[in-house]
Design a protein around this motif. Sequence first.
Motif, PDB file in Angstrom:
ATOM      1  N   ASP A  20       0.836  -1.096  -0.107  1.00 21.60           N
ATOM      2  CA  ASP A  20       0.075  -0.036   0.076  1.00 21.60           C
ATOM      3  C   ASP A  20       1.043   1.175  -0.052  1.00 21.60           C
ATOM      4  O   ASP A  20       1.861   1.329   0.631  1.00 21.60           O
ATOM      5  CB  ASP A  20      -0.769   0.072   1.324  1.00 21.60           C
ATOM      6  CG  ASP A  20      -2.057  -0.634   1.177  1.00 21.60           C
ATOM      7  OD1 ASP A  20      -2.490  -0.930   0.130  1.00 21.60           O
ATOM      8  OD2 ASP A  20      -2.757  -0.560   2.219  1.00 21.60           O
ATOM      9  N   GLY A  21       0.564   2.076  -0.914  1.00 21.42           N
ATOM     10  CA  GLY A  21       1.264   3.269  -0.673  1.00 21.42           C
ATOM     11  C   GLY A  21       2.761   3.520  -0.373  1.00 21.42           C
ATOM     12  O   GLY A  21       3.494   3.161  -1.173  1.00 21.42           O
ATOM     13  N   LEU A  22       2.922   3.727   0.941  1.00 22.11           N
ATOM     14  CA  LEU A  22       4.455   4.132   1.387  1.00 22.11           C
ATOM     15  C   LEU A  22       4.947   2.772   2.199  1.00 22.11           C
ATOM     16  O   LEU A  22       5.840   3.058   2.988  1.00 22.11           O
ATOM     17  CB  LEU A  22       4.667   5.297   2.054  1.00 22.11           C
ATOM     18  CG  LEU A  22       4.564   6.565   1.236  1.00 22.11           C
ATOM     19  CD1 LEU A  22       4.709   7.894   2.181  1.00 22.11           C
ATOM     20  CD2 LEU A  22       5.638   6.445   0.037  1.00 22.11           C
ATOM     21  N   THR A  24       7.062  -0.002   3.694  1.00 25.65           N
ATOM     22  CA  THR A  24       8.454   0.069   3.415  1.00 25.65           C
ATOM     23  C   THR A  24       8.905  -1.371   3.240  1.00 25.65           C
ATOM     24  O   THR A  24       8.183  -2.292   3.588  1.00 25.65           O
ATOM     25  CB  THR A  24       9.193   0.578   4.706  1.00 25.65           C
ATOM     26  OG1 THR A  24       8.894  -0.307   5.773  1.00 25.65           O
ATOM     27  CG2 THR A  24       8.685   2.042   5.278  1.00 25.65           C
ATOM     28  N   GLU A  27       8.827  -3.294   6.576  1.00 24.01           N
ATOM     29  CA  GLU A  27       7.777  -4.043   6.979  1.00 24.01           C
ATOM     30  C   GLU A  27       7.433  -5.222   6.156  1.00 24.01           C
ATOM     31  O   GLU A  27       6.730  -6.194   6.628  1.00 24.01           O
ATOM     32  CB  GLU A  27       6.383  -2.786   6.606  1.00 24.01           C
ATOM     33  CG  GLU A  27       6.328  -1.787   7.502  1.00 24.01           C
ATOM     34  CD  GLU A  27       5.484  -0.486   7.059  1.00 24.01           C
ATOM     35  OE1 GLU A  27       4.616  -0.616   7.927  1.00 24.01           O
ATOM     36  OE2 GLU A  27       5.429  -0.224   6.052  1.00 24.01           O
ATOM     37  N   CYS A  63      13.911   0.609   6.499  1.00 24.68           N
ATOM     38  CA  CYS A  63      12.841   1.254   7.048  1.00 24.68           C
ATOM     39  C   CYS A  63      12.683   2.364   6.182  1.00 24.68           C
ATOM     40  O   CYS A  63      11.680   3.158   6.498  1.00 24.68           O
ATOM     41  CB  CYS A  63      13.244   1.514   8.622  1.00 24.68           C
ATOM     42  SG  CYS A  63      14.433   2.863   8.665  1.00 24.68           S
ATOM     43  N   LEU A  64      13.681   2.994   5.363  1.00 20.01           N
ATOM     44  CA  LEU A  64      13.248   4.099   4.501  1.00 20.01           C
ATOM     45  C   LEU A  64      13.150   3.947   3.080  1.00 20.01           C
ATOM     46  O   LEU A  64      12.840   4.806   2.418  1.00 20.01           O
ATOM     47  CB  LEU A  64      14.544   4.972   4.690  1.00 20.01           C
ATOM     48  CG  LEU A  64      15.090   5.597   6.075  1.00 20.01           C
ATOM     49  CD1 LEU A  64      16.312   6.532   5.837  1.00 20.01           C
ATOM     50  CD2 LEU A  64      13.858   6.307   6.472  1.00 20.01           C
ATOM     51  N   ALA A  65      12.847   2.556   2.609  1.00 19.22           N
ATOM     52  CA  ALA A  65      12.839   2.148   1.298  1.00 19.22           C
ATOM     53  C   ALA A  65      11.261   1.876   1.067  1.00 19.22           C
ATOM     54  O   ALA A  65      10.904   0.996   1.450  1.00 19.22           O
ATOM     55  CB  ALA A  65      13.590   1.228   0.862  1.00 19.22           C
ATOM     56  N   PRO A  66      10.597   2.795   0.107  1.00 24.38           N
ATOM     57  CA  PRO A  66       9.386   2.476  -0.186  1.00 24.38           C
ATOM     58  C   PRO A  66       9.367   1.174  -1.158  1.00 24.38           C
ATOM     59  O   PRO A  66       9.940   1.070  -2.080  1.00 24.38           O
ATOM     60  CB  PRO A  66       8.645   3.667  -0.787  1.00 24.38           C
ATOM     61  CG  PRO A  66       9.735   4.682  -0.827  1.00 24.38           C
ATOM     62  CD  PRO A  66      10.947   4.143  -0.390  1.00 24.38           C
ATOM     63  N   ALA A  68       7.444  -0.103  -3.083  1.00 23.65           N
ATOM     64  CA  ALA A  68       6.978  -0.072  -4.670  1.00 23.65           C
ATOM     65  C   ALA A  68       7.699   0.178  -5.374  1.00 23.65           C
ATOM     66  O   ALA A  68       7.670   0.110  -6.858  1.00 23.65           O
ATOM     67  CB  ALA A  68       5.653   1.317  -4.419  1.00 23.65           C
ATOM     68  N   ALA A  69       8.894   0.971  -5.114  1.00 25.05           N
ATOM     69  CA  ALA A  69      10.168   1.359  -6.260  1.00 25.05           C
ATOM     70  C   ALA A  69      10.998   0.431  -6.201  1.00 25.05           C
ATOM     71  O   ALA A  69      11.939   0.429  -6.979  1.00 25.05           O
ATOM     72  CB  ALA A  69      10.777   2.765  -5.681  1.00 25.05           C
TER      73      ALA A  69
ATOM     74  N   ALA B   2      -0.978   8.051   1.868  1.00 23.29           N
ATOM     75  CA  ALA B   2      -0.687   8.283   0.206  1.00 23.29           C
ATOM     76  C   ALA B   2      -0.478   7.310  -0.736  1.00 23.29           C
ATOM     77  O   ALA B   2      -0.358   6.106  -0.441  1.00 23.29           O
ATOM     78  CB  ALA B   2       0.580   9.145   0.367  1.00 23.29           C
ATOM     79  N   LEU B   6       4.719   5.711  -9.759  1.00 24.28           N
ATOM     80  CA  LEU B   6       6.063   5.493 -10.038  1.00 24.28           C
ATOM     81  C   LEU B   6       6.196   5.701 -11.618  1.00 24.28           C
ATOM     82  O   LEU B   6       6.049   4.677 -12.368  1.00 24.28           O
ATOM     83  CB  LEU B   6       6.434   4.066  -9.631  1.00 24.28           C
ATOM     84  CG  LEU B   6       7.994   3.965  -9.701  1.00 24.28           C
ATOM     85  CD1 LEU B   6       8.717   4.589  -8.707  1.00 24.28           C
ATOM     86  CD2 LEU B   6       8.146   2.567  -9.244  1.00 24.28           C
TER      87      LEU B   6
END
Lengths: 171, 291, 452
Positions: A20-22, A24, A27, A63-66, A68-69, B2, B6
């Motif tokens: 979902d969204g952000l 990480t 998670e 912990c800082l990596a979304p 989704a990317a 949010a 991408l």
Amino acid sequence: MTAKILSLNVNGRDETILCDGLTTLQEVLRDQLGLLTSVKDGCTQGGCGSCSVLVDGELWLSCLAPVAALAGRAVMTLEGLKQSAGIAAIQQSFIDNSAAQCGFCTPGMILTVKALLDANPEPSHDEILEALSGNLCRCTGYLPIVEAVKDAAARLSGGADAARASEGREG
Amino acid sequence: MAEYLLPDSLSEATEIIAEHGRALAIVAGGTSAMRCGTCRGKHGRGILCLECPGPRLVSVPNAAFVMGIQRLGLDGVAPANGGLGFGAGLSLSRLQASAPIPALRAAARQVGGPALRNMATVGGNIFERQPYGDVAVVLLALDASLTFAERDGERSQTLAAFYADGAKQGGLLTRIDCAAPDGEVVFLKCGRRRFNSPTVVTVAVCIALDGGKVRRARIALGGAGAHPMRCAAAEELLIGAALDPTSIAAAAAAAADACDPATDVVASEWYRRRMVATYVRRALGEIEQGS
Amino acid sequence: MASEAPKAEALNVVGQPVKLRDLKKHVGGQTSYCDDLRFPRMLHLKMHRSVQPHAKLLAVDTAAAARSEGVVRVLTHADLPGGELWSGLATVGGAGDEPVLASDKVRWKGEAIAAVVARTPEQAEAAAAKVKVRYEPLPAVFDVEEALAAGAPNLIAHWPGNHYIFGDDHAAAQIRLGDVEKALAEADRVVENVYQTSPIEQAPLETIGCVAVPDGDGRYTVHTGSQSLSSTLKSVAAYLGLPANRLRFVSGSVGGGFGGKADLAVEVTATLAAIKTGRPVKYRYTREEEMFASSTRAAWRVYIKDGVMNDGRIVARKVTTYHDSGAYLRMSNYGAMKHSTHWPGPYTVANVWVDVYCVFTNRTPSGAMRGFGIMPASFAIEVQMDRVAKAIGMDPWRLRLLNAYRNGDMRGHHRAVKDAAMIETIQATAKLSEQNLTGDLQSLSSWRQKAG
């Protein structure tokens, strides 16, 4: 809000994950993919290094990596590195130098050392301090950890030492 | 929470920006934007908000959409017109490994630890809240310019003008360019420890000497105001003067006088102002010694 | 039991390097901490905390939080059986002065008011932010001496005067030996200073947390990172009115504690939430919470007045100290007692007068951390020793060795010194740091009385 399904290679296996969204990477690794709990959660803000993983061989803070990317990229946690070159020597060096106490920072430390020694097999004292500067340890005072890194570097560059390290690992 | 977008192309990215406007936050490496500040939960996970005390980055409060830039091919080094050019998505560790100017490599090396530098980007560093953003301070001393992509085309602005304007983000920062430096460049950081330290102050100077006299001077400060700043008063004192202990002391005093540092958990305004003087003196002193 | 000490070569542990047993698990990433546990249908608890340092609670409105997405239950003071007050040392007779969830008043910025239990941590956090609290701000006091002054706002009715009441109704813990005023009057020099320490967060890498799991038969298993497993179990049982045999506490590996996990912090609320929902409930502090809401090492203010002879003998030490407990007692009386018995430090001073106040202010409550109570005393004492040395123009090594306690000397709290090793420790330190002690100092020993 739309959930996304994407494919991620984790510890050598292609995994399909839901995010979902952000959401990480931390998670997903800790909660979706069979509890890869060597990835710790010490601060959730990139300040402690206990969630460190390798992304395409580079040290990242999960912990800082979304996530989704990260579609299509290869992620390694300590669980997946068991067969990896040098990891046994690093682990044995940590044991022999008592470079862990509570152990919470240890998986992140070991991945950091792995990334360091892969890039720089003979780091100087200062290079070791710099490499470890993103990983906090509250118990050891860092000195035994720095000794363990030097020891691991020596084991990995010397054949006899390396053999002893792998024996120690089995025993 | 949010939604994460991408895009695969710049045109797609600029469409997204045009469509969502202030409801959109742009995230590059995520090392600032993904930090969970005090507003975690209140304004969506990881979106740092100008309305809350504490960490601030995203200029879009309550972002409903977040755009990642990983697929836009902005992570390259592309020199143009004989100068230096960096994609906004270039990681700091690659900048550290590849920048042709030692001061830029030194500044990149001073940001966070190795894992953070593998993720953080040059473009992101431009938008960092003070006292962070060490790389931007060197880029300011190099008189870098920024290129923003918008739906209607590209727009360029000098970094100095960008900060003087309040660091307002319009469009997508795609690249950072600067001419090859026509002088000596020195970067110094005053931190709390040797590696991975938060910034007390940073100083970057670019000095061109001509027959023993200063022909051009650019002095940039970090941690000394709302944004990284050039210090015109100190620069003017140096131009035309010999670079010696007297002119250096005068420039250092002028920089300390002109800056407007904040008090935060890292250092007090009192201490920062003194460190500005000390580090400007040291940076200029290095050039004096080398000349 | 052996009647005589075993020979060194027969010892398996003493004098031998011993490896931590769980090192192998640590380096393989296989050590499981509280945060790594997952249970089916596990819920997450997040806290709504006070934004006021001192205020009356006029109303706590949890309706919007209860309606928020994913929320299963909201808990306030009204959900607590009996609403008793707890103390960090309740199980050893400490006075209860702290509510688990605030009822009529809040006394520090960060005090727990309402707990929200939801399906995900994000949902719980978002809902906790929707709890609406109406405050009537009260004058707050943040300085220990201001808190003791006449007219200062009173924090807790149980502690009139804003200080802990020691045995025999004393406002301060007292140490009295000899006649300090006479000795000060007769001393060659008087050296007087004030010292201040700051609160310190223990900052373990693993934040405070627990998971309370209903066993299905009216019993509850609580997995916790607590450093005080059995006293925490007893406190939770007492607070929730449960017989102790309904609770089972399991400690796994603790991801660093340093005293920061010695206080009761999350277990009562998590267990109550597990009782109310019938589901496993996890309550783990975020890093922000760990920094601003967990107990800190206390700040201390220390006044020292020393009477010194020109030959280096310290003949009088008069001390008044103030321990900043923050808003509640927790373990502060214990820390203050340890602090008081530490005076006058590892030195023999014939005339000692010490008053130790344990003071309540509207600051974050303090708790345990590595030698709490002792460290601020040692800090003040050793800086004071350097200043005394400077005042009389004596080498600080000599000053310490001359005054170091010997076996048989009388301590401030009227106990004779046994097994002293201060002199030998200083001598060994001097050797390691390449300080050349003169022969007379090298010949000193803890087993011989000082000359003169």
